[in-house]
Structures are given as C-alpha cells and as structure tokens.
Design a protein around this motif. Structure first.
Motif, PDB file in Angstrom:
ATOM      1  N   GLY A   1      47.384  32.650  28.160  1.00 45.56           N
ATOM      2  CA  GLY A   1      46.075  33.107  28.597  1.00 45.56           C
ATOM      3  C   GLY A   1      45.809  32.996  30.082  1.00 45.56           C
ATOM      4  O   GLY A   1      44.701  33.270  30.535  1.00 45.56           O
ATOM      5  N   TRP A   2      46.817  32.623  30.875  1.00 40.30           N
ATOM      6  CA  TRP A   2      46.587  32.494  32.314  1.00 40.30           C
ATOM      7  C   TRP A   2      47.846  32.907  33.070  1.00 40.30           C
ATOM      8  O   TRP A   2      48.906  33.136  32.479  1.00 40.30           O
ATOM      9  CB  TRP A   2      46.181  31.062  32.665  1.00 40.30           C
ATOM     10  CG  TRP A   2      45.697  30.883  34.081  1.00 40.30           C
ATOM     11  CD1 TRP A   2      46.224  30.069  35.034  1.00 40.30           C
ATOM     12  CD2 TRP A   2      44.592  31.547  34.702  1.00 40.30           C
ATOM     13  NE1 TRP A   2      45.515  30.175  36.210  1.00 40.30           N
ATOM     14  CE2 TRP A   2      44.509  31.084  36.033  1.00 40.30           C
ATOM     15  CE3 TRP A   2      43.669  32.500  34.269  1.00 40.30           C
ATOM     16  CZ2 TRP A   2      43.542  31.534  36.934  1.00 40.30           C
ATOM     17  CZ3 TRP A   2      42.699  32.951  35.161  1.00 40.30           C
ATOM     18  CH2 TRP A   2      42.644  32.462  36.473  1.00 40.30           C
ATOM     19  N   ILE A   3      47.709  33.021  34.377  1.00 43.60           N
ATOM     20  CA  ILE A   3      48.827  33.387  35.242  1.00 43.60           C
ATOM     21  C   ILE A   3      49.103  32.224  36.189  1.00 43.60           C
ATOM     22  O   ILE A   3      48.189  31.687  36.817  1.00 43.60           O
ATOM     23  CB  ILE A   3      48.524  34.695  36.007  1.00 43.60           C
ATOM     24  CG1 ILE A   3      49.745  35.161  36.794  1.00 43.60           C
ATOM     25  CG2 ILE A   3      47.293  34.576  36.880  1.00 43.60           C
ATOM     26  CD1 ILE A   3      49.612  36.591  37.322  1.00 43.60           C
TER      27      ILE A   3
ATOM     28  N   ARG B   1      46.268  28.806  40.523  1.00 39.68           N
ATOM     29  CA  ARG B   1      47.495  29.307  39.901  1.00 39.68           C
ATOM     30  C   ARG B   1      48.693  28.406  40.171  1.00 39.68           C
ATOM     31  O   ARG B   1      49.738  28.566  39.541  1.00 39.68           O
ATOM     32  CB  ARG B   1      47.789  30.726  40.391  1.00 39.68           C
ATOM     33  CG  ARG B   1      46.723  31.721  39.955  1.00 39.68           C
ATOM     34  CD  ARG B   1      47.074  33.148  40.320  1.00 39.68           C
ATOM     35  NE  ARG B   1      46.075  34.070  39.793  1.00 39.68           N
ATOM     36  CZ  ARG B   1      46.178  35.395  39.854  1.00 39.68           C
ATOM     37  NH1 ARG B   1      47.246  35.943  40.425  1.00 39.68           N
ATOM     38  NH2 ARG B   1      45.231  36.167  39.355  1.00 39.68           N
TER      39      ARG B   1
ATOM     40  N   ASP C   1      53.161  35.190  34.099  1.00 40.58           N
ATOM     41  CA  ASP C   1      51.973  35.808  33.511  1.00 40.58           C
ATOM     42  C   ASP C   1      52.077  35.604  32.002  1.00 40.58           C
ATOM     43  O   ASP C   1      52.784  36.330  31.305  1.00 40.58           O
ATOM     44  CB  ASP C   1      51.932  37.293  33.874  1.00 40.58           C
ATOM     45  CG  ASP C   1      50.657  37.986  33.398  1.00 40.58           C
ATOM     46  OD1 ASP C   1      50.055  37.506  32.420  1.00 40.58           O
ATOM     47  OD2 ASP C   1      50.284  39.016  33.993  1.00 40.58           O
TER      48      ASP C   1
ATOM     49  N   TYR D   1      48.031  36.837  30.574  1.00 34.10           N
ATOM     50  CA  TYR D   1      46.863  37.020  31.449  1.00 34.10           C
ATOM     51  C   TYR D   1      46.533  38.505  31.589  1.00 34.10           C
ATOM     52  O   TYR D   1      45.430  38.941  31.266  1.00 34.10           O
ATOM     53  CB  TYR D   1      47.151  36.398  32.815  1.00 34.10           C
ATOM     54  CG  TYR D   1      46.139  36.743  33.887  1.00 34.10           C
ATOM     55  CD1 TYR D   1      44.885  36.142  33.895  1.00 34.10           C
ATOM     56  CD2 TYR D   1      46.446  37.657  34.896  1.00 34.10           C
ATOM     57  CE1 TYR D   1      43.953  36.450  34.879  1.00 34.10           C
ATOM     58  CE2 TYR D   1      45.528  37.966  35.884  1.00 34.10           C
ATOM     59  CZ  TYR D   1      44.283  37.368  35.873  1.00 34.10           C
ATOM     60  OH  TYR D   1      43.371  37.675  36.850  1.00 34.10           O
ATOM     61  N   THR D   2      47.498  39.292  32.035  1.00 33.56           N
ATOM     62  CA  THR D   2      47.278  40.733  32.171  1.00 33.56           C
ATOM     63  C   THR D   2      47.137  41.396  30.808  1.00 33.56           C
ATOM     64  O   THR D   2      46.261  42.231  30.591  1.00 33.56           O
ATOM     65  CB  THR D   2      48.442  41.371  32.956  1.00 33.56           C
ATOM     66  OG1 THR D   2      48.534  40.740  34.240  1.00 33.56           O
ATOM     67  CG2 THR D   2      48.223  42.854  33.149  1.00 33.56           C
TER      68      THR D   2
END
Length: 665
Positions: A63-65, A81, A111, A114-115
């Motif tokens: 869920g995150w980068i 990040r 990633d 995230y995207t």
C-alpha cells in the motif's frame, strides 16, 4: 534454494560474501523489463509483503512506495519514502512464497501496491544489479537462507546489553559524572553514557576537547572502575582545517572524495566546510579505520557512527548560488508575495541533502572514478566496515561496541544500528516495534530506538511506556536532542516505577542475551511477527502490535497515551506475566483468543508460551553484577525446557559447544 540473476555491469557491493554463479534462464515470480529497468509482479489479494528493514509504515509493506536511499530524514512520518537505510530484501507470502534481494548500490524504488494496489514494481536507477530469488518451506526458512547468504551478523559485547543514557548536550566531564551519580544514587541500573559531538574539539573527528575533558584517558578509566563505559560518536565528515592531522593526512594521500575536476569535494556538516573520506577506496577505508585507535588507546570500547548517509548541510557552490539569488531579492525589495515567498523557502530548503549535490563528487574504486549517487547507499556501510575491520587489526581478541545510523545489507556484519532520530511521539513506540522483525530479516540484530524520543519534548508517561518495550531490545538507550526537555529517568516523579522497569531488564538479561546470540549464530530472527509462526491463522496476519521474542515470549506494549491497558490476541494458550512496581510477577493463564489486559503505567506485561521457560537472574546495578549461572526460572507447562546460551561476553569463541546447555523446569 537461492538463485542469482545478473544484469548489466554489476558493481560489487560485497553485501554477499560468497560468489554464486548467475542463472541463464528467465527469473521466476517477477516480470523483467530491462528497458524500463524494473521487476513487476501482480499480487494476489491475500499476499503479504515483509521486509525492507528500517522504513516507515507497517510490518506488511503493501500500500505504499518506498525508496532505498540512505537519507538524513528526521521526520519519521507515514508520507516519507525513505529513512537512513537501504535494506533491499523482501519476502512475498501468499499462494507463492518467495524472497527477493536486490544487490544494488544506487537508488531503488519499491512500489508495493501504491500506484496499483495489486502490483509490486521494483525500479532501479540504472540496470546494473544482481537479483537473488530465494525459495523455501516457509517465510522463516527463506529468511534463514538469506541470512546465511549474507554472512553472520555483528556480535556486541555483553556489557552493551545494559542500560545506556545519552543526550546531545553532555558537554563536560562533570555533566557525565552527574548522570552516573544520579543513576547510582537512585538505584537505577546503568552501564553506558554516550557522548555526542560536544566532546570533540570543534566537531573534529578523533579529537577530544581538553578544556571540557582535561584528562580523558583517566576519566574513562575511573568510569570503567564504576562499570560505566563511555561511548563517543564519530561523524562521517572531516573538518577542513590545515594543521588538523586527519585533514592534512587525507589531503596528502588523496583519501577524500573529489569533484569532477579531481579536487577534494567540499560540503558542510557540523564543523562547517568539510571533506568526505572515500570509504569505497580500500586504502582510504583502512586509513580512516585506524584513526579509531586514538580513542581505543584511551580506554574506549564502543562507538556510534553518525551522519554517514552521508548527510550534507550544503555544498559550497549551491550555497553561493542561493545567497546570490537571495541578495537579488533584497535589492528588488523585500515585499515577497506568496509565489516569491514560496520560492524563497524552496531556495533555503534546497541547500540541505539536495539530490543534485550527491552527483557532484566521486569515489576511486580499483582505478575507476565512480559518481557518488551511483553507489550512494554503500557509504554508511563502508564507514562502519572501516571501523570493524580496524578493530580486527587493533584489538582482534576483543569485542567492540559499534552501531551506525546509515546502513545497507552487508554492514550488518560490522555493527548494529539504532533506528534514527525519532520524535517523542506515541506512534513512534509502535514504529519501533514494527521495525524490529524487518531489521532482523535483513541481519540487523543489535538494534533499538531512542527511548523517549530524540526530538520534541517528551512526557513522563511516554518515557515509561517506551521503556516497557525498550527493555526487550538489544540496544537499550535513552537519547534526546539539545533544546528538548531533559528525559533522564531520575528527573521524573515516579523514580520507583522506572527503577523497577529498568531493573527488570537486568533480570531478563540471561534470556535476552541468549536469544540474541542464538539468533546470530543460527541465522534466526530474535523478533518475529505472529504470522511467521501461525501461517494458517488469518488473524495473525493482521496483528502488527505484538511480536514473538524467541520461541518463548510474546510482547505487546502499550503505545497510546492515557491507556490503562490494551487488547491482545493470543493465537494459542499462554501465561500472562505482569511485573509490577513492587518488583514481583503476577501470573495468569489465558486461553487462545482476544483479551483485554490491564496494564498500569509502571507495569510490564508479556506472555509465556506453553511448554516453554525462560531463565531469570537476580538483577544488578550493571551487567557485571548479573549472575548468569545461578538462575531462577519462569515456566509454563510440564516438561518445559530451554536451550540456554552463555559465554564470557568479551572474546569470540562463539561456536564452542560448551556455551550451550539445556535448562529444565
């Protein structure tokens, strides 16, 4: 099983000591796009992604980068990040379970949904890297294989498992004496006092301010007679000053990083104009490492390396450009509208840690000049490696305490890490907990966070709750920033509560040291998410505020202000152990399931698994007081036993079978 896939002209990071032949076929699990310089996988909804060592957010990284970019980042917030480290190891756990290690010295982006929530995409800055794919029977098996691949983790001396007190602001010998005196008078165990940059002569590495510390060697000796070790800081940058031997020698021998024209690159850190030792040049690395002798010869037995991302406050040319533009603003009038004021702020903000400045200096490696940003993440690793290799030359039969702020995988063989310049936030207790298994996966066993928080003003209850977690971590240190509220525990009202919590650490030391050593020697994790032991229990996959410590204990700290307890999930029957301010254990057996547990502010609660036991000592005011042979036992269940490891804590006869024995209830 471990397979290696090589792409491009790989820079040898030495993160993996052994040479594995590269595979020639297609990489499993990940789609390789050499043009885009990426590895991609479509994840199943149930997939969990573990790893990345020191970083923000949860144990499950979905869920995150994230960026693998060693950064001087003091804001440990969810929108960051990267922090101080680059730990490029993940395990994807799901229908297909596998590990990935990207051996790469440059900036790498993970990633993790995230995207696109269903897509894992890893992107490199250039396509020169090794990728190791690891398959095994379980997540723990994959981690164990990876740990064996990257080599044995650093082993700290036994005394380094005691309580440490630190503050940026212990300026004189008398400041240190006061800290020791107050701890001893209050009956608060203490083994270490840390020295930040104030002990140096004008922030110069490998110097001592003789006005503030008149006879440093004698001071160190007298403290050691009280079983107190001084642990000085060493920074990465060398002050530009003619007549300063470290600077003069480095210039003469060409040991500093250079700019595009071959001249020493000048940046600024604490001393102002500074140069950076070329840590990737073996001769320069050996030279810098040998400088630790200056303090070793005065009785110092431990160090912490800082500012080694490396941190750059500003580069000379950029400072000149910014000042020139600001001067132009003044000449044009000081009535800055919103766009002009925003530009002014951006100008000033661009000075520190500017990505373009890391492209302005070069390393010399085997006769080649390599631009720093291409190998950025190796700097802190090789600074600590310089020290570790020097210790092997200078004091080969003795363990020296060493931990660092910046790191990448490979540095774990030379030192531990602390979890950086956190804040006095309640959320950072939980972040401290969540980083522990991720760091263990990457080989970093000697680790801990700044108890009470480094930045911001703390509170008594925050410090007390944080100690209730910190007593379980190998590195246990209260550290704070100059200008913040003082947070030595003797300054607070409930001295008895702090005394008992810290005292419990010393009672637990036989168990904690044993678990640390077995985790190092057997390539295991000292701290594990519950899901690693209970892969079929879907509830465990969502629990991120409880951890197993060894095979025996589960810890579940309180991390919310004004809480009088917390809910815990037990995946199996356990015995709850509550250590109170009276210095006694209260015991209660709890069945599998959810429980609300009351935890007073000065209580420490943890859980013992059925069929297991842990050894306890009688405690002490320092590690030297602790009796590791005459032990009492906390046990749960019939026929409980424990493999107990203990050695002399100083020498390096780690693998001697006599260090292990079985304890039975």
């Amino acid at each position: 099983m471990i397979r290696k896939y090589s792409y491009g002209q790989v820079f040898k990071t030495e993160s993996v000591p052994a040479a594995l032949p590269a595979e020639t076929g297609a990489m499993p699990y990940m789609a390789v796009d050499e043009k885009e310089m990426s590895l991609t996988r479509t994840m199943d909804p149930e997939d969990i992604v573990y790893g990345l060592g020191e970083n923000v957010r949860g144990i499950n990284k979905r869920g995150w980068i994230y960026e693998s970019k060693c950064s001087d980042e003091s804001k440990h917030l969810e929108d960051r990040r990267s922090l101080y480290a680059a730990h490029n190891f993940i395990v994807v756990s799901g229908k297909a379970t596998f590990g990935l290690f990207i051996d790469y010295p440059g900036i790498l982006t993970f990633d993790v949904g995230y995207t696109d929530l269903s897509v894992l995409k890893i992107t490199a800055s250039d396509w020169n890297l090794d990728v190791y794919v690891i398959e095994g029977d379980s997540v723990t098996d994959i981690v164990s294989q990876f740990r064996a691949l990257i080599g044995r983790s650093y082993i700290a001396p036994l005394w380094a498992f005691g309580n440490g007190q630190s503050r940026w602001g212990y300026v004189t010998a008398e400041d240190v004496r006061e800290v020791v005196r107050k701890h001893r008078e209050g009956g608060i165990p203490l083994d270490m006092v840390y020295l930040d940059i104030d002990y140096m002569e004008r922030f110069k590495d490998f110097t001592v301010n003789r006005e503030r510390f008149p006879d440093f060697a004698d001071f160190v000796r007298k403290l050691k007679e009280e079983n107190i070790r001084l642990i000085p800081i060493i920074d990465a940058a060398v002050k530009e000053e003619k007549g300063y031997p470290v600077y003069d020698e480095g210039i003469e021998k060409g040991y500093f990083c250079t700019d595009k024209d071959g001249k020493p690159f000048v940046g600024a850190v604490w001393p102002g104009r500074s140069l950076f030792t070329d840590m990737l040049n073996k001769e320069a690395r050996d030279w810098f490492g040998d400088k630790y002798r200056f303090l070793l010869d005065q009785g110092i037995e431990g160090f912490w390396n800082d500012m080694n991302e490396p941190s750059i406050f500003y580069a000379e040319d950029r400072l000149s450009e910014v000042l020139e533009e600001i001067a132009g603003m003044r000449e044009g009038g000081q009535n800055l509208d919103l766009p002009a004021f925003s530009h002014f702020q951006d100008l000033v903000g661009s000075l520190s840690a500017n990505a373009e400045d890391y492209k302005k200096f070069y390393h010399s490696v085997d006769g080649r000049r390599i631009r720093h940003d291409k190998v950025h993440n190796l700097y802190g690793y090789n600074m600590t490696r310089a020290a570790g290799e020097a210790f092997e030359r200078l004091v080969p039969d003795k363990r020296i305490l060493m931990f660092s702020r910046a790191s990448c995988i490979g540095m774990h063989r030379y030192g531990g890490i602390w979890q950086g310049d956190n804040k006095s936030y309640w959320a950072h207790i939980l972040l401290n907990l969540k980083m522990l298994p991720s760091l263990n996966m990457c080989g970093f066993l000697y680790t801990g966070a700044d108890i009470g928080g480094f930045g911001s003003d703390t509170t008594e209850d925050l410090v007390m709750r944080w100690y209730a977690l910190g007593i379980f971590t190998p590195l246990m240190r209260n550290h704070s920033e100059m200008g913040t509220r003082r947070q030595e525990v003797y300054r607070f009202r409930d001295l008895q509560g702090f005394k008992e919590i810290i005292g419990l650490r010393y009672k637990l030391l036989p168990y904690l040291y044993s678990e640390y050593m077995k985790a190092v020697l057997d390539n295991k994790m000292m701290f594990r998410p519950l899901a690693f032991d209970h892969p079929q229990d879907g509830r465990c996959a969502t629990v991120e505020d409880q951890l197993y410590l060894g095979d025996e204990l589960m810890i579940a700290p309180v991390y919310e202000q004004n809480a009088r307890g917390r809910y815990v999930y037990l995946p199996e029957r356990m015995k709850m152990l509550k250590y109170t301010r009276e210095g006694v254990f209260e015991e209660k057996i709890l069945e599998k399931g959810d429980h609300y547990v009351q935890v007073g502010l000065s209580d420490v609660v943890f859980f013992l698994r059925e069929g297991h036991l842990i050894p306890l000592s009688g405690g002490g005011q320092c590690v030297a007081d602790v009796d590791f042979d005459n032990l009492s036992i906390l046990s749960f269940g019939e026929d409980a036993s424990y493999e107990y490891y203990h050695d002399d804590g100083v020498s390096k006869d780690y693998d001697n079978p006599a260090n292990r024995k079985t304890l039975r209830a």
